[in-house]
Write an enzyme that holds these catalytic residues in place. Structure first.
Site, PDB file in Angstrom:
ATOM      1  N   LYS A  87      -2.288  -0.799   0.116  1.00  0.00           N
ATOM      2  CA  LYS A  87      -3.428  -1.858   0.193  1.00  0.00           C
ATOM      3  C   LYS A  87      -2.989  -2.884   1.565  1.00  0.00           C
ATOM      4  O   LYS A  87      -2.089  -2.972   1.851  1.00  0.00           O
ATOM      5  CB  LYS A  87      -3.391  -2.304  -0.871  1.00  0.00           C
ATOM      6  CG  LYS A  87      -5.125  -3.005  -0.766  1.00  0.00           C
ATOM      7  CD  LYS A  87      -5.767  -3.672  -1.790  1.00  0.00           C
ATOM      8  CE  LYS A  87      -6.987  -4.507  -1.701  1.00  0.00           C
ATOM      9  NZ  LYS A  87      -7.335  -4.749  -2.919  1.00  0.00           N
TER      10      LYS A  87
HETATM   11  O1  G3P Z   1      -9.703  -7.430  -4.070  1.00  0.00           O
HETATM   12  C1  G3P Z   1     -10.462  -7.650  -3.494  1.00  0.00           C
HETATM   13  C2  G3P Z   1     -11.279  -8.497  -3.592  1.00  0.00           C
HETATM   14  O2  G3P Z   1     -12.448  -6.913  -5.363  1.00  0.00           O
HETATM   15  C3  G3P Z   1     -11.661  -9.475  -4.279  1.00  0.00           C
HETATM   16  O3  G3P Z   1     -12.945 -10.103  -4.805  1.00  0.00           O
HETATM   17  O4  G3P Z   1     -13.851 -11.530  -6.305  1.00  0.00           O
HETATM   18  O5  G3P Z   1     -11.717 -12.336  -4.735  1.00  0.00           O
HETATM   19  O6  G3P Z   1     -14.115 -11.660  -3.814  1.00  0.00           O
HETATM   20  P1  G3P Z   1     -12.874 -12.047  -5.062  1.00  0.00           P
END
Ligand code: G3P
Length: 218
Positions: A87
């Protein structure tokens, strides 16, 4: 549409995997830190443990922001298990690194994507997955699902093979709308996956069926 779980929590990964609907896992440095996974060895061992639970792609994020650092880290991560996807953030050196890994046959997930332009660049570099963060766009009072729709249209018109992995999913409706507008994958917290189960008429109907059965059968 594939279902990934967006966590580094082993219990939650097991719970989602036991449903029989899990296709993979995504993590990020914040999610690893939340589980108290610190230090390179612990991080690498944690990825190996996740790969032993889930038979599907596991995104492991680099923390370097320069080309050489991302290559060194990514090669180490990719060597851990055949299901590891490296990633990489949507920055200039990140695009260079994705192009490099594409040439080497190492699969990548381009993360922190917030615009259609970024999505085009990542596809040109040959990213396996593209992660638009729909919840964080909604947080800014824009429409994250509109971005999924726009990228899906562009990728279809251009014939790009990069898979759209809707990330930063916050609720079940994000999953439904991602499916409607052409995401290839959703990566979700366990709560959003389990939220898909919920409907009050299901609960009322089941209670009625069981009550009628009891009345008839004693
Ligand atoms: O892994 C990346 C993403 O899904 C992060 O989500 O909830 O921290 O915006 P969030």
């Amino acid at each position: 549409m594939k279902f990934f779980i967006d966590t580094a929590n082993i219990d939650q990964i097991r719970e989602a995997n036991d449903l029989g609907i899990l296709d993979g896992v995504t993590t990020n440095p914040s999610l690893m830190a939340k589980e108290g996974i610190v230090g390179e060895e612990a991080v690498l061992n944690h990825y190996k443990a996740i790969c032993e639970i889930v038979d599907g792609d596991v995104s492991a994020e680099v923390i370097s922001t320069d080309f050489e650092g991302m290559i060194a880290e990514g090669e180490k991560l990719a060597a851990l298990h055949h299901n590891i996807v490296v990633k990489i953030p949507m920055i200039k050196d990140g695009i260079k690194a994705i192009s490099y890994f594409t040439g080497k046959g190492i699969r990548t997930n381009c993360t922190l994507v917030f615009s259609a332009g970024q999505a085009i660049l990542a596809a040109k570099a040959g990213a396996t997955y593209l992660s638009p963060f729909i919840g964080r766009i909604d947080d800014m009072n824009w429409d994250g699902i509109e971005l999924i729709k726009s990228i899906a249209e562009i990728y279809a018109v251009q014939g790009y093979e990069t898979e759209i992995l809707a990330a930063s999913i916050r609720n079940p409706l994000h999953i439904v709308k991602s499916a409607e507008f052409g995401a290839d994958v959703v990566t979700c917290p366990l709560s959003a996956i389990l939220g898909l189960l919920k409907h009050p008429l299901t609960d009322i109907g089941l209670a009625q069926f069981l009550a009628d059965h009891k009345k008839a059968n004693g």
